[in-house]
Scaffold this active site. Structure first.
Site, PDB file in Angstrom:
ATOM      1  CB  VAL A  64       3.322  56.600  -3.839  1.00 38.93           C
ATOM      2  CG1 VAL A  64       4.104  55.557  -3.043  1.00 38.93           C
ATOM      3  CG2 VAL A  64       2.009  56.014  -4.342  1.00 38.93           C
ATOM      4  CG  HIS A  65       5.685  60.902   0.357  1.00 40.18           C
ATOM      5  ND1 HIS A  65       4.342  61.135   0.476  1.00 40.18           N
ATOM      6  CD2 HIS A  65       6.231  61.245   1.544  1.00 40.18           C
ATOM      7  CE1 HIS A  65       4.086  61.617   1.682  1.00 40.18           C
ATOM      8  NE2 HIS A  65       5.213  61.683   2.356  1.00 40.18           N
ATOM      9  NE  ARG A  66       3.276  58.601   4.970  1.00 40.02           N
ATOM     10  CZ  ARG A  66       3.631  59.757   5.507  1.00 40.02           C
ATOM     11  NH1 ARG A  66       4.813  59.901   6.056  1.00 40.02           N
ATOM     12  NH2 ARG A  66       2.829  60.774   5.533  1.00 40.02           N
TER      13      ARG A  66
END
Ligand code: UD1
Ligand code: UDP
Length: 381
Positions: A203-205
């Site tokens: 997850v990084h958005r």
């Protein structure tokens, strides 16, 4: 030719490697690292894993708000371009390094090549969508990873200098997967998991990490899943989890970001991948691993349509339901080419170096260039 290649963020190092090897057979490449990603685990490890040559310039820009980060990159890139006077500049993808490279090149009237052109989420709240729109508008040559991307560009009136060549990330998987698999079982042993008995999560958005409800939704979905989870955590996400005081259950193994070879090994053996990453969605498809995408839309709708990717957003119930019921089994058509995109790119650039502001005659674009370059390296239909 002298070619300046701009990289700055993790996926760009991976995309750069196959292209760099193909270009360096006949041309001189000057590799410029903007410094957007700088932790060892976000940068150095990729140069080692990929055998990527050390950057000729490291601009050391680092993190910051969009305007300052992009502006600093542009100012420093301009100096490099004025000194090097390259025949063309290559940018890839949709990061702030892409945007800065595209603007710096165009302002100096240096021909611009965009690899991974035409990707669209149709969501301008994503910084990446803005970066892609600008890079595509400015580029003289566009290399697309799917046929749909070619259509997106056409709908925006961009029909000249557009090529479907396939995805260089598939080239990278073709080149590096054997090396990754050599270390896979060792790695899994150290992490105490068996092949096909764990989930892999990234997850990084910004849309997920900068929004406490969405990040909490993801974590509570993951907490409800009774299966071991490996979660290499992007620094941005680690900060957000701490900032919002979120907790991950004991079955979730929070790791530092892993290098490319370890990541490929973890992906290849995962039972399922849950991600908001563009690159990881594609790799899940290449490797035949079911993918739940933690977003409401994706640039990669083809993978959803053929049944190997499902959009579950960040609602814990949808995440859990996807984990329970999503079992893709159909064929995986070669949507992303055949793993030889970089050779096609090098062949096209070698035969017809782009000129700044060039208007290709249509016959030239789809006739001679394509036939000569692609005929030698045919694409699957
Ligand atoms: C960037 C790209 C995104 C891409 C992603 C790949 C933009 C706008 N976004 O997002 O498209 O999918 O890279 O991973 O270009 N940080 C560190 N160490 C690092 C790098 C970042 O601690 O080496 C932290 C910093 O707090 C920084 C934050 O992560 O502010 C975000 O980094 P940034 O490069 O701005 O964006 P990404 O989320 O990585
Ligand atoms: N990746 C990696 N280690 C990690 C997470 C991702 O090597 O801990 C690789 C992944 O395999 C893919 C690329 O980084 O090749 C994707 O980058 P990221 O998810 O950061 O960005 P995006 O593709 O969404 O732009």
């Amino acid at each position: 030719m002298k070619i300046v290649s701009v990289v700055g963020a993790r996926p760009e190092f991976i995309q750069a490697a196959p292209v760099s090897f193909a270009l360096r057979r006949e041309h001189r490449e000057v590799l410029v690292h903007t410094g957007q990603h700088y932790d060892d685990a976000m940068s150095r490890v990729f140069f080692e894993d990929l055998n990527l040559p050390a950057p000729d310039y490291h601009l050391g820009v680092g993190s910051g708000p969009h305007g300052r980060q992009t502006g600093e990159m542009m100012a420093r890139l301009e100096e490099v371009l004025l000194r090097e006077r390259p025949d063309l500049v290559i940018v890839r993808g949709d990061t702030n390094s892409t945007l800065a490279g595209a603007l710096a090149a165009a302002k100096l009237h240096i021909p611009l090549v965009h690899i991974e052109a035409g990707e669209r989420s149709f969501n301008k709240f994503m910084p990446e969508e803005i970066n892609r729109l600008v890079a595509d508008r400015l580029a003289d040559l566009h290399f697309c990873i799917t046929r749909r991307a070619v259509k997106h560009l056409a709908r925006e009136g961009i029909t000249e200098g557009v090529f479907f060549v396939g995805d260089v990330m598939l080239d990278a998987v073709r080149i590096y997967l054997p090396r990754a698999m050599e270390r896979a079982l060792d790695l899994l042993g150290r992490l105490h998991v068996e092949p096909r008995s764990y989930l892999l999560v990234t997850v990084h958005r910004a849309g997920n990490t900068d929004n406490p409800q969405r990040l909490a939704g993801i974590l509570s979905g993951l907490n409800a899943i009774p299966e071991p989870i490996l979660f290499p955590v992007h620094p941005r996400t680690r900060q957000a989890i701490a900032r919002y005081g979120l907790q991950a259950g004991p079955h979730i193994r929070m790791l530092e970001p892993v290098g490319y070879l370890d990541m490929l090994a973890l992906e290849a053996h995962a039972r399922m991948i849950l991600t908001d990453s563009g690159g990881v969605q594609r790799e899940a498809y290449f490797l035949g691993v079911p993918c739940l995408t933690l977003r409401e839309e994706t640039e990669l709708m083809e993978t959803v349509e053929v049944g190997w990717n499902r959009l579950v957003g960040t609602d814990p119930r949808r995440i859990l339901e996807g984990w329970q019921f999503f079992r893709p089994a159909g064929p995986r058509p070669p949507l992303f080419g055949d793993g030889h995109a970089a050779e096609r790119i090098a062949a096209i650039l070698g035969q017809s170096p782009p000129r700044f502001g060039q208007h290709y005659r249509r016959s030239e674009t789809i006739g001679r260039l394509v036939q000569e370059a692609m005929g030698r390296i045919p694409l699957p239909s």
